[in-house]
Design a protein around this motif. Structure first.
Motif, PDB file in Angstrom:
ATOM      1  N   ALA A  23      41.277 -39.197 -35.156  1.00 16.34           N
ATOM      2  CA  ALA A  23      41.855 -38.734 -36.426  1.00 16.34           C
ATOM      3  C   ALA A  23      41.287 -37.377 -36.823  1.00 16.34           C
ATOM      4  O   ALA A  23      42.021 -36.479 -37.231  1.00 16.34           O
ATOM      5  CB  ALA A  23      41.589 -39.760 -37.525  1.00 16.34           C
ATOM      6  N   CYS A  27      44.603 -34.998 -36.203  1.00 11.39           N
ATOM      7  CA  CYS A  27      45.558 -35.424 -37.229  1.00 11.39           C
ATOM      8  C   CYS A  27      45.515 -34.507 -38.445  1.00 11.39           C
ATOM      9  O   CYS A  27      44.474 -33.977 -38.796  1.00 11.39           O
ATOM     10  CB  CYS A  27      45.253 -36.848 -37.691  1.00 11.39           C
ATOM     11  SG  CYS A  27      45.525 -38.100 -36.434  1.00 11.39           S
ATOM     12  N   GLU A  31      48.547 -37.513 -41.913  1.00  9.72           N
ATOM     13  CA  GLU A  31      48.509 -38.468 -40.799  1.00  9.72           C
ATOM     14  C   GLU A  31      47.257 -39.348 -40.869  1.00  9.72           C
ATOM     15  O   GLU A  31      47.300 -40.516 -40.494  1.00  9.72           O
ATOM     16  CB  GLU A  31      48.562 -37.732 -39.461  1.00  9.72           C
ATOM     17  CG  GLU A  31      49.894 -37.072 -39.194  1.00  9.72           C
ATOM     18  CD  GLU A  31      49.872 -36.143 -37.986  1.00  9.72           C
ATOM     19  OE1 GLU A  31      50.945 -35.951 -37.393  1.00  9.72           O
ATOM     20  OE2 GLU A  31      48.803 -35.615 -37.633  1.00  9.72           O
ATOM     21  N   ILE A  32      46.160 -38.784 -41.347  1.00 10.60           N
ATOM     22  CA  ILE A  32      44.934 -39.577 -41.479  1.00 10.60           C
ATOM     23  C   ILE A  32      45.126 -40.658 -42.531  1.00 10.60           C
ATOM     24  O   ILE A  32      44.778 -41.819 -42.309  1.00 10.60           O
ATOM     25  CB  ILE A  32      43.732 -38.677 -41.818  1.00 10.60           C
ATOM     26  CG1 ILE A  32      43.390 -37.795 -40.611  1.00 10.60           C
ATOM     27  CG2 ILE A  32      42.520 -39.511 -42.235  1.00 10.60           C
ATOM     28  CD1 ILE A  32      42.346 -36.737 -40.880  1.00 10.60           C
ATOM     29  N   GLY A  35      47.528 -43.268 -41.102  1.00  4.96           N
ATOM     30  CA  GLY A  35      46.865 -44.075 -40.073  1.00  4.96           C
ATOM     31  C   GLY A  35      45.850 -45.037 -40.657  1.00  4.96           C
ATOM     32  O   GLY A  35      45.729 -46.177 -40.216  1.00  4.96           O
TER      33      GLY A  35
END
Length: 65
Positions: A23, A27, A31-32, A35
């Motif tokens: 991550a 990312c 996106e982190i 996720g």
């Protein structure tokens, strides 16, 4: 919902390893967050709402005490 301590420790380790590894390296911030939410929900942790504040131009002006 109670998660046994042993399972919780394994979940924490998997998520922490993802956060400090893939991550962090590849990312975007969005996106982190996505996720992290996916992993927490998959682990059985109910999340009703997740938010992240927008970036601040001068970070020293925005703080919480």
């Amino acid at each position: 919902m109670d998660i046994p301590a042993q399972d919780l420790a394994a979940i924490e380790t998997r998520i922490a390893n993802w956060l400090i590894g893939p991550a962090r390296r590849s990312c975007t911030p969005a996106e982190i967050v996505d996720g992290l939410v996916e992993r927490l929900v998959a682990a059985g942790i109910a999340l009703w709402r997740v938010g992240s504040p927008p970036p601040v131009g001068k970070p020293m002006l925005c703080f919480q005490g």
